[in-house]
Write an enzyme that holds these catalytic residues in place. Sequence first.
Site, PDB file in Angstrom:
ATOM      1  N   ASP A  14      44.300  31.047  44.703  1.00 51.64           N
ATOM      2  CA  ASP A  14      44.661  32.164  43.979  1.00 51.64           C
ATOM      3  C   ASP A  14      45.963  31.596  43.069  1.00 51.64           C
ATOM      4  O   ASP A  14      46.829  31.019  43.413  1.00 51.64           O
ATOM      5  CB  ASP A  14      45.201  33.372  44.847  1.00 51.64           C
ATOM      6  CG  ASP A  14      45.136  34.583  43.867  1.00 51.64           C
ATOM      7  OD1 ASP A  14      44.312  35.685  44.465  1.00 51.64           O
ATOM      8  OD2 ASP A  14      46.031  34.917  43.219  1.00 51.64           O
TER       9      ASP A  14
ATOM     10  N   ASN B 241      39.740  44.073  48.475  1.00 53.69           N
ATOM     11  CA  ASN B 241      40.299  45.305  47.706  1.00 53.69           C
ATOM     12  C   ASN B 241      39.034  45.894  47.213  1.00 53.69           C
ATOM     13  O   ASN B 241      38.081  45.116  46.563  1.00 53.69           O
ATOM     14  CB  ASN B 241      41.248  44.910  46.737  1.00 53.69           C
ATOM     15  CG  ASN B 241      42.525  44.178  47.060  1.00 53.69           C
ATOM     16  OD1 ASN B 241      43.032  44.948  48.370  1.00 53.69           O
ATOM     17  ND2 ASN B 241      43.131  43.111  46.695  1.00 53.69           N
TER      18      ASN B 241
ATOM     19  N   GLN C 239      41.846  46.270  43.451  1.00 53.35           N
ATOM     20  CA  GLN C 239      40.925  45.366  43.036  1.00 53.35           C
ATOM     21  C   GLN C 239      41.131  45.215  41.237  1.00 53.35           C
ATOM     22  O   GLN C 239      41.086  46.258  40.589  1.00 53.35           O
ATOM     23  CB  GLN C 239      39.573  45.742  43.215  1.00 53.35           C
ATOM     24  CG  GLN C 239      38.401  44.829  42.961  1.00 53.35           C
ATOM     25  CD  GLN C 239      37.095  45.105  43.480  1.00 53.35           C
ATOM     26  OE1 GLN C 239      36.808  46.271  43.926  1.00 53.35           O
ATOM     27  NE2 GLN C 239      36.166  44.301  43.409  1.00 53.35           N
ATOM     28  N   SER C 240      41.208  43.940  40.848  1.00 54.29           N
ATOM     29  CA  SER C 240      41.073  43.750  39.342  1.00 54.29           C
ATOM     30  C   SER C 240      39.979  43.077  39.005  1.00 54.29           C
ATOM     31  O   SER C 240      39.513  43.118  37.731  1.00 54.29           O
ATOM     32  CB  SER C 240      42.423  43.258  39.187  1.00 54.29           C
ATOM     33  OG  SER C 240      42.477  41.675  39.814  1.00 54.29           O
ATOM     34  N   VAL C 241      39.162  42.211  39.820  1.00 50.21           N
ATOM     35  CA  VAL C 241      38.062  41.650  39.489  1.00 50.21           C
ATOM     36  C   VAL C 241      36.833  41.926  40.156  1.00 50.21           C
ATOM     37  O   VAL C 241      36.975  41.972  41.258  1.00 50.21           O
ATOM     38  CB  VAL C 241      38.061  40.053  39.626  1.00 50.21           C
ATOM     39  CG1 VAL C 241      36.903  39.170  39.375  1.00 50.21           C
ATOM     40  CG2 VAL C 241      39.433  39.491  38.944  1.00 50.21           C
TER      41      VAL C 241
ATOM     42  N   HIS D 262      35.085  39.231  46.190  1.00 46.18           N
ATOM     43  CA  HIS D 262      35.920  38.176  46.650  1.00 46.18           C
ATOM     44  C   HIS D 262      36.822  38.607  47.757  1.00 46.18           C
ATOM     45  O   HIS D 262      37.271  39.612  47.936  1.00 46.18           O
ATOM     46  CB  HIS D 262      36.920  37.592  45.543  1.00 46.18           C
ATOM     47  CG  HIS D 262      37.571  38.595  44.936  1.00 46.18           C
ATOM     48  ND1 HIS D 262      37.398  39.452  43.911  1.00 46.18           N
ATOM     49  CD2 HIS D 262      39.006  38.742  45.113  1.00 46.18           C
ATOM     50  CE1 HIS D 262      38.275  40.243  43.772  1.00 46.18           C
ATOM     51  NE2 HIS D 262      39.310  39.995  44.229  1.00 46.18           N
TER      52      HIS D 262
ATOM     53  N   HIS E 296      40.327  37.731  49.887  1.00 45.45           N
ATOM     54  CA  HIS E 296      41.532  36.744  49.748  1.00 45.45           C
ATOM     55  C   HIS E 296      41.704  36.291  51.317  1.00 45.45           C
ATOM     56  O   HIS E 296      41.680  37.035  52.173  1.00 45.45           O
ATOM     57  CB  HIS E 296      42.758  37.819  49.585  1.00 45.45           C
ATOM     58  CG  HIS E 296      42.721  38.498  48.405  1.00 45.45           C
ATOM     59  ND1 HIS E 296      43.472  38.365  47.129  1.00 45.45           N
ATOM     60  CD2 HIS E 296      41.890  39.610  47.778  1.00 45.45           C
ATOM     61  CE1 HIS E 296      42.967  38.913  46.135  1.00 45.45           C
ATOM     62  NE2 HIS E 296      42.178  39.824  46.413  1.00 45.45           N
TER      63      HIS E 296
HETATM   64  P1  AMP Z   1      41.653  41.525  43.103  1.00 42.50           P
HETATM   65  O1  AMP Z   1      43.016  42.093  42.631  1.00 42.50           O
HETATM   66  O2  AMP Z   1      41.562  41.839  44.665  1.00 42.50           O
HETATM   67  O3  AMP Z   1      40.586  41.728  42.316  1.00 42.50           O
HETATM   68  O4  AMP Z   1      42.186  39.994  43.133  1.00 42.50           O
HETATM   69  C1  AMP Z   1      41.911  39.287  42.084  1.00 42.50           C
HETATM   70  C2  AMP Z   1      42.850  37.872  42.262  1.00 42.50           C
HETATM   71  O5  AMP Z   1      42.268  36.949  41.396  1.00 42.50           O
HETATM   72  C3  AMP Z   1      44.353  38.049  42.234  1.00 42.50           C
HETATM   73  O6  AMP Z   1      44.956  37.816  43.284  1.00 42.50           O
HETATM   74  C4  AMP Z   1      44.464  37.190  40.958  1.00 42.50           C
HETATM   75  O7  AMP Z   1      45.708  36.566  41.312  1.00 42.50           O
HETATM   76  C5  AMP Z   1      43.479  36.276  41.042  1.00 42.50           C
HETATM   77  N1  AMP Z   1      43.111  35.527  39.901  1.00 42.50           N
HETATM   78  C6  AMP Z   1      43.025  36.075  38.763  1.00 42.50           C
HETATM   79  N2  AMP Z   1      42.749  34.969  37.719  1.00 42.50           N
HETATM   80  C7  AMP Z   1      42.832  33.875  38.472  1.00 42.50           C
HETATM   81  C8  AMP Z   1      42.676  32.659  37.869  1.00 42.50           C
HETATM   82  N3  AMP Z   1      42.475  32.141  36.643  1.00 42.50           N
HETATM   83  N4  AMP Z   1      42.702  31.452  38.955  1.00 42.50           N
HETATM   84  C9  AMP Z   1      42.883  31.935  40.319  1.00 42.50           C
HETATM   85  N5  AMP Z   1      43.113  33.057  40.533  1.00 42.50           N
HETATM   86  C10 AMP Z   1      42.930  34.193  39.853  1.00 42.50           C
END
Ligand code: AMP
Length: 115
Positions: free
Chosen positions: A31, A87, A94-96, A100, A102
Amino acid sequence: MSEPSIFTRILTGDIPGEILLETERVFALRDINPQAPMHLLVIPKTEQYRDVTELAVGDPGLLAEMVAAAKRLADEHANGEYRLIFNNGAGAGQSVFHVHAHVLGDIEENKLVGF
Ligand code: AMP
């Protein structure tokens, strides 16, 4: 067709990232914004599932593969113990929206809350 997720773009080499494990169906990244000494992400190669709720219904075997990968990573990069976080939804952090896990390890004492 929607754009590939940031994780898929790392897998395909479109943008840089540290891939620590790759199997036929899952891969793992470090991460970029670590919340513990070991903070890795385990991701299915398919983008079909937005979150673990959808994944558990659609392909429980793939979810089990993610858990097995998390344990392998914890053995290789921490002391074998790990915290697994999904998340689910923007309101839950959750942002992506490409499912996934963690994988957090070597967590310092009293630092279990807050993430
Ligand atoms: P979530 O907020 O649960 O969707 O987790 C998304 C995660 O992706 C966060 O912990 C970010 O730090 C991680 N993340 C976003 N962009 C990248 C990247 N380019 N390389 C590695 N991790 C990333």
